[in-house]
Design a protein around this motif. Sequence first.
Motif, PDB file in Angstrom:
ATOM      1  N   SER A 104       0.842  -1.192   0.000  1.00 32.76           N
ATOM      2  CA  SER A 104       0.000   0.000   0.000  1.00 32.76           C
ATOM      3  C   SER A 104       0.878   1.243   0.000  1.00 32.76           C
ATOM      4  CB  SER A 104      -0.931   0.003   1.218  1.00 32.76           C
ATOM      5  OG  SER A 104      -0.177   0.043   2.406  1.00 32.76           O
ATOM      6  N   ARG A 105       0.296   2.308  -0.461  1.00 31.03           N
ATOM      7  CA  ARG A 105       0.995   3.577  -0.503  1.00 31.03           C
ATOM      8  C   ARG A 105       0.141   4.620   0.194  1.00 31.03           C
ATOM      9  NH1 ARG A 105       2.911   4.556  -6.541  1.00 31.03           N
ATOM     10  NH2 ARG A 105       3.763   6.392  -5.531  1.00 31.03           N
ATOM     11  N   ARG A 106       0.775   5.623   0.672  1.00 33.31           N
ATOM     12  CA  ARG A 106       0.093   6.688   1.390  1.00 33.31           C
ATOM     13  C   ARG A 106      -0.262   7.812   0.419  1.00 33.31           C
ATOM     14  NH1 ARG A 106      -0.209   7.973   6.729  1.00 33.31           N
ATOM     15  NH2 ARG A 106      -0.580  10.165   7.168  1.00 33.31           N
ATOM     16  N   LEU A 107      -1.416   8.422   0.648  1.00 36.75           N
ATOM     17  CA  LEU A 107      -1.874   9.541  -0.159  1.00 36.75           C
ATOM     18  C   LEU A 107      -2.297  10.654   0.785  1.00 36.75           C
ATOM     19  CD1 LEU A 107      -2.747  10.760  -2.910  1.00 36.75           C
ATOM     20  CD2 LEU A 107      -4.953   9.641  -2.558  1.00 36.75           C
ATOM     21  N   ASP A 108      -1.605  11.758   0.753  1.00 38.28           N
ATOM     22  CA  ASP A 108      -1.962  12.909   1.574  1.00 38.28           C
ATOM     23  C   ASP A 108      -2.809  13.861   0.741  1.00 38.28           C
ATOM     24  OD1 ASP A 108      -0.545  12.181   3.921  1.00 38.28           O
ATOM     25  OD2 ASP A 108       1.319  12.756   2.927  1.00 38.28           O
TER      26      ASP A 108
ATOM     27  N   ARG B  10     -11.427   5.448   1.722  1.00 42.42           N
ATOM     28  CA  ARG B  10     -11.079   4.483   0.664  1.00 42.42           C
ATOM     29  C   ARG B  10     -12.339   3.972  -0.035  1.00 42.42           C
ATOM     30  NH1 ARG B  10      -7.289   3.235   4.521  1.00 42.42           N
ATOM     31  NH2 ARG B  10      -8.548   1.570   5.430  1.00 42.42           N
TER      32      ARG B  10
ATOM     33  N   GLY C 266     -10.101   6.587   7.471  1.00 41.31           N
ATOM     34  CA  GLY C 266      -9.303   6.010   6.386  1.00 41.31           C
ATOM     35  C   GLY C 266     -10.077   4.979   5.599  1.00 41.31           C
TER      36      GLY C 266
END
Length: 95
Positions: free
Chosen positions: A6-10, A32, A28
């Motif tokens: 998984s990757r983080r999205l700010d 999603r 969160g």
Amino acid sequence: MSRAVSRRLDLRIPADHPIFEVPDGERGRIAREWMERGRSQASIETRLQSIEQILLGLDSLRHFQGELKQEGPRFSEPSGLNVKRLEADILQIFG
């Protein structure tokens, strides 16, 4: 079982965005879900636009056929194509 990477999205969103009405521990997951629903809806809208173009083409073809029938029997449907049946099938499937 291996877990998907998984990757983080700010994101910066307005302070009054509805996501902030969701409790901290759930944001969160809910965000999603909302993003996935938006992606799915965008895909559906794209497919509906394609269907609309097909139906507009059928309407134009029917109009064109009507004009030619008034002029005389020069036009016939391509072999094996039943425009009225195709239109009925599309309408039955997609409403």
